[in-house]
Design a protein around this motif. Sequence first.
Motif, PDB file in Angstrom:
ATOM      1  N   VAL A 180       0.861  -1.185   0.000  1.00  0.00           N
ATOM      2  CA  VAL A 180       0.000   0.000   0.000  1.00  0.00           C
ATOM      3  C   VAL A 180       0.893   1.229   0.000  1.00  0.00           C
ATOM      4  CG1 VAL A 180      -1.715   1.327   1.298  1.00  0.00           C
ATOM      5  CG2 VAL A 180      -1.857  -1.178   1.242  1.00  0.00           C
ATOM      6  N   SER A 228       0.032   3.302 -11.967  1.00  0.00           N
ATOM      7  CA  SER A 228       0.138   1.973 -11.370  1.00  0.00           C
ATOM      8  C   SER A 228       1.277   1.222 -12.054  1.00  0.00           C
ATOM      9  CB  SER A 228      -1.179   1.239 -11.559  1.00  0.00           C
ATOM     10  OG  SER A 228      -1.132   0.051 -10.860  1.00  0.00           O
ATOM     11  N   GLU A 263      -1.305  -0.972  -4.365  1.00  0.00           N
ATOM     12  CA  GLU A 263      -2.504  -0.127  -4.381  1.00  0.00           C
ATOM     13  C   GLU A 263      -2.184   1.187  -3.686  1.00  0.00           C
ATOM     14  OE1 GLU A 263      -5.790  -1.317  -1.524  1.00  0.00           O
ATOM     15  OE2 GLU A 263      -4.641  -3.189  -1.566  1.00  0.00           O
ATOM     16  N   TYR A 284      -3.345   4.669  -1.550  1.00  0.00           N
ATOM     17  CA  TYR A 284      -4.325   5.063  -0.539  1.00  0.00           C
ATOM     18  C   TYR A 284      -4.013   6.483  -0.103  1.00  0.00           C
ATOM     19  CZ  TYR A 284      -7.057   5.099   3.769  1.00  0.00           C
ATOM     20  OH  TYR A 284      -7.953   5.414   4.754  1.00  0.00           O
TER      21      TYR A 284
END
Length: 185
Positions: A79, A88, A94, A96
């Motif tokens: 994260v 990406s 991912e 956040y």
Amino acid sequence: MSSAMRSTVTLHAVSSLDGFIAKKDNSVSWMDSSGDVYEKGVTDDGAEVIHSIDCYVLGSRTYEHALQLGWPYGDTPTVVMTNRELPSTRESVEFYSGDLKRLVGEILAPRYGNVWLVGGAMLGQSFLRLGLVDEIRLMIAPVILGDGLHLFGDSGAEQKWHLKNVVAYKNGFVELSYRRQSTDS
Ligand SMILES: NC(=O)c1ccc[n+]([C@@H]2O[C@H](COP(=O)([O-])OP(=O)(O)OC[C@H]3O[C@@H](n4cnc5c(N)ncnc54)[C@H](OP(=O)(O)O)[C@@H]3O)[C@@H](O)[C@H]2O)c1
């Protein structure tokens, strides 16, 4: 991947003797072994510990530096904290943005037991100020940098930590592991 009602969040960093985790020019050769040998030290590639990690959390500057240096986190879920729209790069990553308590309590806890917060200083200090770090693992390199990015620069109020383990390595690095002391003890 293991599931848990609550994650254990471990702050991990390689620090100089004088508490810096990065030089101003971002070079990393200070982390290389000098060839010096501490005879009583152990050798361990850390593979077992790395396999036990369920998720990495890092700030965007650490992320961008890791992409430049060569991705060290394999396919382990990662994260990345950012307020920007970053491209990406890997399926395991991912992004956040926002409340860190919500990140830990609602997003990470149901999915991951063993979470490693691997920097940088800004994100680590935010986690520390909010009391979101359960363990600290500091790898101390045998070097004084004199200047740079301080790991604990703005970590908030005094906190007591309990020493859990010390490992001295043949290359002169020392790993200190601490667990947060309960505030109600
Ligand atoms: N020696 C070591 O073990 C070690 C470990 C890690 C890193 N490092 C080094 O440390 C340096 C980077 O550390 P750093 O302190 O400058 O930066 P950092 O903590 O890696 O990243 C800071 C960035 O994270 C994002 N961020 C932080 N909190 C957030 C939140 N609550 N919501 C959304 N985004 C948030 C912001 O990104 P945006 O600006 O994108 O919004 C912020 O600018 C690099 O040189 C790296 O190589 C060393």
